[in-house]
Write a protein that holds these residues in place. Sequence first.
Motif, short mmCIF file in Angstrom:
data_model
loop_
_atom_site.label_atom_id
_atom_site.label_comp_id
_atom_site.label_asym_id
_atom_site.label_seq_id
_atom_site.Cartn_x
_atom_site.Cartn_y
_atom_site.Cartn_z
N ALA A 276 -19.23 9.18 -68.16
CA ALA A 276 -20.19 10.14 -68.71
C ALA A 276 -21.62 9.64 -68.53
N ILE A 277 -21.79 8.33 -68.47
CA ILE A 277 -23.12 7.76 -68.23
C ILE A 277 -23.11 7.13 -66.86
N LYS A 278 -24.01 7.57 -66.02
CA LYS A 278 -24.06 7.00 -64.67
C LYS A 278 -25.42 6.38 -64.41
N GLY A 279 -25.44 5.44 -63.49
CA GLY A 279 -26.68 4.72 -63.21
C GLY A 279 -27.66 5.53 -62.39
N ALA B 200 -15.15 2.98 -65.71
CA ALA B 200 -15.48 4.23 -65.02
C ALA B 200 -15.73 3.97 -63.54
N GLY B 201 -16.47 2.88 -63.25
CA GLY B 201 -16.76 2.54 -61.86
C GLY B 201 -15.50 2.22 -61.08
N LEU B 202 -14.62 1.43 -61.69
CA LEU B 202 -13.37 1.04 -61.01
C LEU B 202 -12.50 2.26 -60.74
N ALA B 233 -20.63 -0.54 -56.71
CA ALA B 233 -22.09 -0.67 -56.73
C ALA B 233 -22.83 0.12 -57.81
N PRO B 234 -22.59 1.44 -57.98
CA PRO B 234 -23.39 2.14 -59.00
C PRO B 234 -23.20 1.58 -60.40
N ALA B 235 -21.95 1.30 -60.77
CA ALA B 235 -21.70 0.74 -62.10
C ALA B 235 -22.34 -0.64 -62.23
N ARG B 309 -30.15 -0.90 -52.58
CA ARG B 309 -29.93 -1.10 -51.15
C ARG B 309 -28.49 -1.54 -50.90
N ARG B 310 -28.03 -2.40 -51.81
CA ARG B 310 -26.67 -2.87 -51.71
C ARG B 310 -25.69 -1.69 -51.83
N GLU B 311 -26.04 -0.72 -52.70
CA GLU B 311 -25.18 0.46 -52.85
C GLU B 311 -25.05 1.23 -51.55
#
Lengths: 279, 314
Positions: A276-279, B200-202, B233-235, B309-311
């Motif tokens: 729900a929260i994203k970077g 969430a990222g995984l 990367a985003p997480a 950039r890594r993302e």
Amino acid sequence: MTGAARRWDALRVVVLAVLALPWVLIPMWLLLINSVKPYSEASRLDLALPREWRFDNFSVVFDEGNYPTALLNSLGIAIPTLACVLLFGSMAAWAFARSRRLSMKVAYNLCVLSVLLPPAILPTIYELQVLQIDGSRLGYFLVMVGTRLGVVVFLATGFVRAMPPDLEEAAAIDGASKPQIFRLLILPSLLPVLLVGGVILIITIWNEFLFALFLLRGADSATLPLGLFRFASASSEVIAFRWDLVFAHVVLTSLPIVIVYLFVQRRLVQGLSEGAIKG
Amino acid sequence: MAHDTRVAAARDGSPVPPGPPPSKPARGRTDLWWWPFAVPALVLTVAFFLLPFALNGYFAFTRWTGFSSVIAFNGVENFTNLVESGVLLRAIRVTVTYAVIAMVMQNVISLSLALLMQRTGRVNSFFRALYFLPVLISPLAAGYIWSAILEPGGPLNGAIGVFSSGFDYAWLGHGTSALVSVAFIDVWKWSGIVTLVYIAGLNAIPHSLVEAARIDGANAWKTFWWVKFRLLAPALTFSVVVSFLGALNAFDIVQATTRGGPGDATSVLNIALYRQYAGGFFGTASSISLVITILVIVLGVPLIAFLRRREVEA
């Protein structure tokens, strides 16, 4: 599942359970059990059951720790702050996501600056002095709103941008006014992000201490964390920390937020772990 | 007002040009109707965040004290005073050290917990909720709880004492261990949220990629390092940035545990700021506030740029 996978799964549960002991359970137990011990027992800081149960630690906190006043102040600040931040934040998010004016883009960027930049405390005090609300709950409330809107604007704008505008356009053609569209279409679709964001916000607002320390003066306007700090500081100057009373205060201060958590726990944890929260 | 908007929206919406996407919102004059929605948030943010923030750029260079009602420009005097007394550079060093320790610990611990609790299921839901509990505790209260645990006669030394009796190390009484301990409490307090962000990222990583790596013969570690960690990367960006910048603003936990001591080993910038404020030196306190802002920008912007950039590469 293969045998190896099942063994790995069982191992994982064991690791999590063992780790939960020092990470969560022992700190919580230490807190709870020492809050109901007499001073002499609590100062040993062990995990044993009390030989003498002292539930009137809580009534001491109630009287000497100014708990009822602080609770009302915390509620009276946290709830309006949350309401304003969520409402104004999602209104602005809709505007920022849908308008393509340059001035709107500038406004959006100004609003979300507060997500990363630290707030400036001393000039805030100066400004509140000029407005003659320095040291008051009103001033603290306004600063809480002003410094937290950015997060909601940021999260909700991203959310609205990902929504197709077709439904809104159809509603507009059918004669719905902007406030109607906002209330009946936008706000309900923002609900997931507002729930997760709102719970995180209520936790941080409830626990806010730095600004409370600088902006609230006098016992009458203290919130719970400020009350806890003053109570703990006062109790430690005489002798060593009054762990029994400090812990009793911590329990009472955390209780309201734990109750809120129990109600929303499932949806909050689920929402967060689904991104729900994203970077 | 509602009527005008509707007519305008309908007029603007009807001649839809061919080709995708036909989602251009109302333009020109009608766009003004967005302002009533943006204004409350904008006004409150400008008045109670941006204005003080901008004013700080002036107050940092003034003699402003609690002993006089006159606020007078005095150039860089506050900064030279802070540097000469040794307060500023030490506070910067302590703050950056604290932030790096907290950021590294936070992400290693939270990512490990996330890997353990990644799969959705009843058992993991229970553990996720359990490990979230420290997030609810106020940082101040977390500081009190852990200073009790870390007391020389407290439960931690009690547990170590099982293996080597009479262990009575004062964790918060020695410079290095105090700084690490306080950073650890910060990590403990926030790990619940960061863990969920990592979960969430995984779970956003396509299962097929992980599966493909396995089929190609990658072991668990290689799958993690070459596939999951890259695609996380985003997480990772979010968690690293938030935990680092958050730690640059540390105050509550330090104030509850060591109040900047022993000596000045844990005197982060906000502690130094509070001391100046409590002493009535508001101008100097503003200078420290400006230093925190500059640190956030100077360290935060390159960090975000690097991680972004890594993302893209991943």
